[in-house]
Design a protein around this motif. Structure first.
Motif, PDB file in Angstrom:
ATOM      1  N   GLU A  16       5.578  -5.094   6.507  1.00  0.00           N
ATOM      2  CA  GLU A  16       6.617  -4.215   7.061  1.00  0.00           C
ATOM      3  C   GLU A  16       6.835  -3.003   6.149  1.00  0.00           C
ATOM      4  OE1 GLU A  16      10.276  -6.010   8.343  1.00  0.00           O
ATOM      5  OE2 GLU A  16      11.129  -4.066   8.845  1.00  0.00           O
ATOM      6  N   ARG A  20       6.318   0.870   7.178  1.00  0.00           N
ATOM      7  CA  ARG A  20       7.460   1.786   7.059  1.00  0.00           C
ATOM      8  C   ARG A  20       7.090   2.965   6.152  1.00  0.00           C
ATOM      9  NH1 ARG A  20      12.293   0.348   8.709  1.00  0.00           N
ATOM     10  NH2 ARG A  20      11.813  -1.849   8.647  1.00  0.00           N
ATOM     11  N   ASN A  23       4.820   5.467   7.676  1.00  0.00           N
ATOM     12  CA  ASN A  23       5.282   6.061   8.950  1.00  0.00           C
ATOM     13  C   ASN A  23       4.450   5.612  10.145  1.00  0.00           C
ATOM     14  OD1 ASN A  23       7.522   7.596   8.147  1.00  0.00           O
ATOM     15  ND2 ASN A  23       6.132   9.104   7.225  1.00  0.00           N
TER      16      ASN A  23
END
Ligand SMILES: NC(=O)c1ccc[n+]([C@@H]2O[C@H](COP(=O)([O-])OP(=O)(O)OC[C@H]3O[C@@H](n4cnc5c(N)ncnc54)[C@H](OP(=O)(O)O)[C@@H]3O)[C@@H](O)[C@H]2O)c1
Length: 288
Positions: A16, A20, A23
């Motif tokens: 994750e 993140r 992007n």
């Protein structure tokens, strides 16, 4: 868009963070979308433009699985089927993370993707069935077998060893099981590289860090690096013991070493030495 499943686990948490930070468009779920419930999986995945499902959800309590067989199979096998069926229905590709525990560990040297699995634990059997469901349900799959993971936000072998070393005294660790400690951050990067490559080559791949050690050797290295980085101030002794000295409910493979030739050649994945990754992990935890 990527659907990351099991984002609160060790690998899921690092996956994750990578998505993140990079992007990358994704949605994530853990227990709130119960993968053993086919209808819940279908409800969640329909009407979303999912290109890849990355299945990091699993039942990983290797010893407890011996007495919770149904639960282990439900998550690792039925859950894998439900996600693969959702991938097939929505046209997405799927990544199923599997394990060195699909092998019995009796081979000398590194296991290749061609070696025949022969799991010796309920956990290993349930993961192998998850592989089979994934493979049989959709062609567009990557099954990535890995080993000896540490990382994420929860406890793991490294954090357990560090807290024991912080107390001082004797720490007894099994010295006759061999494998390659693997940082989940490295594995997450390899998974992302593969799904972003668009290279096809669907099938089974092995990924773990480079190099071989025992749990005892791993513990010693944690102790050594932790000391150099100023994370430990008490004296501890790491003592080698045998598997027979430390009986567990589940039988574990004596040799968990995986050959990484296929993943390296197909996707150009760089594989760090396990000692280097451990150092980077410790530095990230505030060592030094
Ligand atoms: N750990 C290792 O050393 C190792 C070695 C080789 C391969 N692997 C494989 O690598 C993958 C990642 O392992 P990991 O160590 O990151 O696992 P993990 O930390 O146990 O994370 C698995 C996640 O899946 C969640 N989950 C469990 N049942 C679920 C369900 N029914 N629906 C949705 N989510 C569910 C778990 O939630 P709860 O924890 O709250 O139940 C947890 O957040 C797994 O496929 C594992 O088999 C792990």
């Amino acid at each position: 868009m990527i659907w990351l499943v099991g984002n609160r686990g060790q690998l899921g948490a690092d996956m994750e963070k990578l998505l993140r930070d990079g992007n990358v468009a994704f949605i994530a779920s853990d227990l709130e979308v119960d993968i053993t419930d086919g209808r819940a999986v279908e409800r969640f995945s329909s009407h979303k433009k999912i290109k890849w499902i990355i299945n990091c959800a699993a039942y990983t309590a290797v010893d407890r699985a011996e007495t919770e067989r149904e639960k282990a199979f439900s998550i690792n096998s039925t859950g894998a089927y439900n996600l693969a069926a959702a991938a097939k229905k929505t046209g997405a590709g799927i990544v199923y993370i599997s394990t060195d525990y699909v092998f019995d560990g009796d081979r000398e040297g590194e296991y290749t993707e061609e070696d025949a699995p022969n799991p010796v634990s309920v956990y290993g059997k349930s993961k192998l069935e998850g592989e089979t469901h994934t493979r049989d349900t959709t062609d567009k799959h990557y099954i990535i077998r890995t080993a000896w993971l540490y990382g994420g936000k929860r406890g793991n072998f490294v954090s357990t060893m560090l807290s024991l070393f912080k107390k001082g005294g004797e720490v007894r660790v099994v010295s006759d099981q061999y494998g390659s400690p693997t940082w989940t951050k490295d594995l997450a990067a390899a998974v992302l590289r593969i799904v972003e490559s668009g290279a096809g080559g669907f099938g089974v791949y092995h990924y773990s860090s480079e190099g071989r050690t025992s749990w005892y050797g791993f513990a010693r290295e944690i102790h050594e690096q932790g000391t150099v980085l100023g994370m430990l101030d008490k004296k501890s002794a790491v003592v080698p013991i045998t598997t027979a000295d430390y009986p567990t409910a589940a039988k574990r493979p004596h040799n968990s070493c995986l050959s990484k030739e296929r993943i390296r050649k197909t996707f150009g994945v760089e594989i760090p030495r396990w000692q280097d990754s451990l150092k980077n992990y410790l530095l990230g935890r505030g060592g030094g």
